[in-house]
Design a protein around this motif. Structure first.
Motif, short mmCIF file in Angstrom:
data_model
loop_
_atom_site.label_atom_id
_atom_site.label_comp_id
_atom_site.label_asym_id
_atom_site.label_seq_id
_atom_site.Cartn_x
_atom_site.Cartn_y
_atom_site.Cartn_z
N THR A 1 22.91 65.72 19.90
CA THR A 1 23.16 65.23 21.26
C THR A 1 21.84 65.05 22.01
O THR A 1 20.86 65.75 21.73
CB THR A 1 24.05 66.22 22.05
OG1 THR A 1 24.30 65.69 23.36
CG2 THR A 1 23.39 67.58 22.19
N THR B 1 32.83 60.16 18.36
CA THR B 1 32.29 61.25 17.54
C THR B 1 33.36 62.29 17.26
O THR B 1 33.53 62.74 16.13
CB THR B 1 31.09 61.91 18.24
OG1 THR B 1 30.08 60.94 18.48
CG2 THR B 1 30.52 63.04 17.40
N THR C 1 37.49 64.27 23.39
CA THR C 1 36.10 64.67 23.64
C THR C 1 35.33 63.54 24.33
O THR C 1 34.47 62.90 23.72
CB THR C 1 35.41 65.04 22.31
OG1 THR C 1 35.51 63.91 21.41
CG2 THR C 1 36.08 66.24 21.67
N VAL D 1 32.03 67.59 22.75
CA VAL D 1 31.79 67.67 21.30
C VAL D 1 31.01 68.92 20.96
O VAL D 1 31.39 69.70 20.07
CB VAL D 1 31.03 66.42 20.81
CG1 VAL D 1 30.68 66.56 19.34
CG2 VAL D 1 31.85 65.15 21.05
N ASN E 1 31.44 59.51 22.87
CA ASN E 1 31.61 60.89 22.42
C ASN E 1 33.01 61.15 21.87
O ASN E 1 33.18 61.96 20.95
CB ASN E 1 31.29 61.85 23.56
CG ASN E 1 29.85 61.70 24.01
OD1 ASN E 1 28.92 61.87 23.22
ND2 ASN E 1 29.65 61.36 25.27
N SER F 1 26.15 56.68 15.29
CA SER F 1 26.97 56.82 16.49
C SER F 1 27.52 55.46 16.87
O SER F 1 27.18 54.43 16.28
CB SER F 1 26.16 57.44 17.64
OG SER F 1 25.07 56.61 18.00
N HIS G 1 24.94 61.54 24.98
CA HIS G 1 25.48 60.81 23.83
C HIS G 1 25.37 61.70 22.59
O HIS G 1 24.42 62.48 22.46
CB HIS G 1 24.67 59.53 23.66
CG HIS G 1 25.12 58.64 22.55
ND1 HIS G 1 26.25 57.86 22.62
CD2 HIS G 1 24.57 58.39 21.32
CE1 HIS G 1 26.37 57.17 21.51
NE2 HIS G 1 25.37 57.48 20.69
N THR G 2 26.33 61.58 21.67
CA THR G 2 26.32 62.38 20.45
C THR G 2 26.28 61.48 19.22
O THR G 2 26.68 60.32 19.26
CB THR G 2 27.55 63.29 20.37
OG1 THR G 2 28.74 62.50 20.56
CG2 THR G 2 27.48 64.40 21.40
N ALA H 1 29.54 64.47 25.99
CA ALA H 1 28.72 65.12 24.97
C ALA H 1 29.04 66.61 24.87
O ALA H 1 29.16 67.16 23.77
CB ALA H 1 27.24 64.90 25.27
#
Length: 219
Positions: free
Chosen positions: A37, A181, A196, A202, A178, A77, A41-42, A199
């Motif tokens: 992360t 993800t 989720t 997650v 996210n 991502s 953003h992840t 960020a």
């Protein structure tokens, strides 16, 4: 407006607090992945090559501006096209883009980074999953990739080790980067929240590393 924003964040907190795949346990003999992360953003990083997958066939390092580095991992991502391509920093984010995404959503892109020996840290958290779960993760990571063609567009990234690719799907306030993800982890059988959108939604499910685990690596 403030009430709507507050309700959205509250719904995100509730949704991310409901566990999916609650019986998941790490496999000490499995494949190590990394959930990463930047606070907003992840992404999910996996070995560049392994007996189960050679990612260079899908996301070749030669697509980057610096293909000569000894890359070991690929971080994948998904997100909104205009946000990815037009906002190298958050200061570049246009209010009009925000309103459009909130109102009607936006087209998607994959963001793919090539990494060299990424070191575990509070923002780069390793998980060991079984090979069966890893094979499911591979399918989940590829689910929004259009049919590969010789003419598939590659868009320059923010640095010399990352690029963007076209992706299927629509980014919305529900289906965020996210949440993508989180859905990827859910499809692989990895414990995470039921929804989720942020960020933190997650990362709250990925165990933080112990200080002794922190190493030195490059990206």
């Amino acid at each position: 407006m403030a009430l709507a924003v507050g309700l959205y964040f509250f719904a995100g907190w509730v949704g991310s607090s409901i566990p999916s795949n609650r019986n998941f346990v790490e496999d000490p003999n499995g494949v190590e992945i990394i959930v990463a992360t930047n606070g907003i953003h992840t992404s999910i990083a996996v070995p560049l090559t392994s007996p189960d997958m050679d990612w260079t066939r899908v996301f070749p390092p030669s697509d980057t501006a610096d293909p000569s580095r000894p890359y070991t991992h690929v971080a994948i991502s998904w997100g909104e096209r205009a946000v990815f391509l037009e906002t190298e920093t958050w200061a570049d984010l246009s209010p009009m883009t925000v309103m459009r995404v909130i109102g009607v959503g936006g087209d998607a892109l994959y963001h793919v980074e090539q990494w060299v020996r990424p070191a575990p840290s509070p923002d780069f958290r390793p998980l060991r999953i079984s090979r069966a779960q890893y094979r499911r993760l591979i399918r989940a990571l590829l689910r929004d990739l259009p049919e590969r063609t010789a003419a598939r567009a590659v868009y320059p990234g923010y640095a010399t080790h990352d690029v963007f690719y076209d992706a299927r799907g629509t980014y919305t306030t529900y289906n965020t980067c996210n949440e993508w993800t989180g859905e990827t982890l859910r499809l692989a059988g990895i414990r995470t929240g039921a929804w989720t959108p942020f960020a933190g939604s997650v990362m709250k499910w990925v165990p933080p590393i112990e200080p002794a685990e922190r190493g030195v690596g490059t990206r």
